[in-house]
Design a protein around this motif. Sequence first.
Motif, short mmCIF file in Angstrom:
data_model
loop_
_atom_site.label_atom_id
_atom_site.label_comp_id
_atom_site.label_asym_id
_atom_site.label_seq_id
_atom_site.Cartn_x
_atom_site.Cartn_y
_atom_site.Cartn_z
N LYS A 42 31.71 -18.42 -30.17
CA LYS A 42 32.49 -17.52 -30.07
C LYS A 42 31.96 -16.13 -29.25
O LYS A 42 32.70 -15.46 -28.73
N ASP A 43 30.61 -16.13 -29.53
CA ASP A 43 30.19 -14.65 -29.04
C ASP A 43 29.68 -14.76 -27.65
O ASP A 43 29.02 -13.85 -27.27
N GLU A 44 30.01 -15.80 -26.90
CA GLU A 44 29.41 -16.09 -25.62
C GLU A 44 30.24 -15.15 -24.58
O GLU A 44 31.44 -15.00 -24.63
N THR A 45 29.59 -14.24 -23.70
CA THR A 45 30.39 -13.27 -22.78
C THR A 45 29.87 -13.66 -21.60
O THR A 45 30.46 -13.34 -20.63
N ASP A 46 29.00 -14.55 -21.23
CA ASP A 46 28.59 -14.61 -19.73
C ASP A 46 29.51 -15.79 -19.10
O ASP A 46 29.82 -16.74 -19.61
N PRO A 47 30.11 -15.19 -18.00
CA PRO A 47 31.19 -16.14 -17.50
C PRO A 47 31.05 -17.31 -16.93
O PRO A 47 31.47 -18.41 -17.14
N GLU A 48 29.62 -17.33 -16.42
CA GLU A 48 29.04 -18.69 -16.04
C GLU A 48 28.95 -19.63 -17.01
O GLU A 48 29.07 -20.95 -17.03
N LYS A 49 28.02 -19.16 -18.27
CA LYS A 49 28.10 -20.04 -19.21
C LYS A 49 29.49 -20.42 -19.98
O LYS A 49 29.61 -21.48 -20.54
N ILE A 50 30.31 -19.55 -20.00
CA ILE A 50 31.74 -20.04 -20.57
C ILE A 50 32.17 -21.13 -19.54
O ILE A 50 32.97 -21.97 -20.28
N LYS A 51 32.31 -20.77 -18.11
CA LYS A 51 32.81 -21.94 -17.44
C LYS A 51 32.11 -23.29 -17.61
O LYS A 51 32.86 -24.34 -17.67
N ALA A 52 30.84 -23.18 -17.83
CA ALA A 52 30.00 -24.46 -18.16
C ALA A 52 30.57 -25.16 -19.55
O ALA A 52 30.63 -26.30 -19.52
N LEU A 53 30.86 -24.33 -20.46
CA LEU A 53 31.19 -24.86 -21.86
C LEU A 53 32.81 -25.59 -21.59
O LEU A 53 33.15 -26.53 -22.19
N VAL A 54 33.34 -24.76 -20.78
CA VAL A 54 34.99 -25.28 -20.64
C VAL A 54 34.74 -26.54 -19.76
O VAL A 54 35.45 -27.63 -20.17
N ALA A 55 34.01 -26.81 -18.92
CA ALA A 55 33.79 -27.99 -18.04
C ALA A 55 33.14 -28.96 -19.10
O ALA A 55 33.54 -30.35 -19.02
N LYS A 56 32.39 -28.74 -19.97
CA LYS A 56 31.99 -29.77 -20.99
C LYS A 56 33.25 -30.08 -21.88
O LYS A 56 33.15 -31.54 -22.12
N GLY A 57 34.02 -29.27 -22.31
CA GLY A 57 35.16 -29.57 -22.90
C GLY A 57 36.12 -30.62 -22.00
O GLY A 57 36.49 -31.30 -22.75
N ASP A 58 36.43 -30.26 -21.02
CA ASP A 58 37.02 -31.23 -20.16
C ASP A 58 36.61 -32.63 -20.18
O ASP A 58 37.19 -33.49 -20.06
N PHE A 59 35.13 -32.67 -19.99
CA PHE A 59 34.66 -33.99 -19.94
C PHE A 59 35.02 -34.44 -21.26
O PHE A 59 35.05 -35.64 -21.29
N VAL A 60 34.78 -33.92 -22.45
CA VAL A 60 35.19 -34.60 -23.83
C VAL A 60 36.51 -34.87 -23.91
O VAL A 60 37.04 -35.97 -24.37
N ILE A 61 37.52 -34.29 -23.19
CA ILE A 61 38.85 -34.57 -23.10
C ILE A 61 39.04 -35.91 -22.35
O ILE A 61 39.64 -36.81 -22.90
N HIS A 62 38.14 -35.99 -21.33
CA HIS A 62 38.31 -37.21 -20.36
C HIS A 62 37.95 -38.49 -21.24
O HIS A 62 38.29 -39.69 -21.12
N GLU A 63 36.78 -38.26 -22.09
CA GLU A 63 36.12 -39.26 -23.03
C GLU A 63 37.17 -39.68 -24.14
O GLU A 63 37.24 -41.02 -24.48
N LEU A 64 37.73 -38.76 -24.62
CA LEU A 64 38.87 -39.08 -25.56
C LEU A 64 39.86 -39.99 -25.14
O LEU A 64 40.36 -40.83 -25.89
N GLN A 65 40.61 -39.54 -23.97
CA GLN A 65 41.49 -40.42 -23.28
C GLN A 65 41.14 -41.69 -23.21
O GLN A 65 41.86 -42.65 -23.36
N ALA A 66 39.81 -42.01 -22.53
CA ALA A 66 39.21 -43.16 -22.36
C ALA A 66 39.26 -44.05 -23.79
O ALA A 66 39.50 -45.17 -23.79
N LEU A 67 38.77 -43.27 -24.67
CA LEU A 67 38.61 -44.00 -26.15
C LEU A 67 39.97 -44.48 -26.49
O LEU A 67 40.02 -45.70 -26.93
N TYR A 68 40.89 -43.82 -26.32
CA TYR A 68 42.33 -44.21 -26.79
C TYR A 68 42.89 -45.07 -26.01
O TYR A 68 43.53 -46.11 -26.59
N TYR A 69 42.92 -45.26 -24.63
CA TYR A 69 43.12 -46.22 -23.73
C TYR A 69 42.40 -47.50 -24.10
O TYR A 69 43.10 -48.60 -24.21
#
Length: 83
Positions: A42-69
């Motif tokens: 929550k205390d992350e302020t670096d935009p590049e780091k935040i973008k990397a974390l969001v990209a990691k979260g999107d990867f987790v979304i795809h993995e969860l969808q694959a698990l459900y399928y």
Amino acid sequence: MANLLRGEVFRLYKNLLYLGREYPKGAAYFRERLKSAFMKNKDETDPEKIKALVAKGDFVIHELQALYYLRKYRAMKKRYYEE
């Protein structure tokens, strides 16, 4: 820039929370883990780091969808085909 990233983070959190309803260990377990993961960063302020974390979260979304399928495929296969 911060508002755009804030919106991306909220979108990611809401999508993960929605997908967590069907998590095999239960929605409460998933919600706790999700909240702790977001609170840890929550205390992350670096935009590049935040973008990397969001990209990691999107990867987790795809993995969860694959698990459900895969789970649905296995259930259908078990229902209609004998081994």
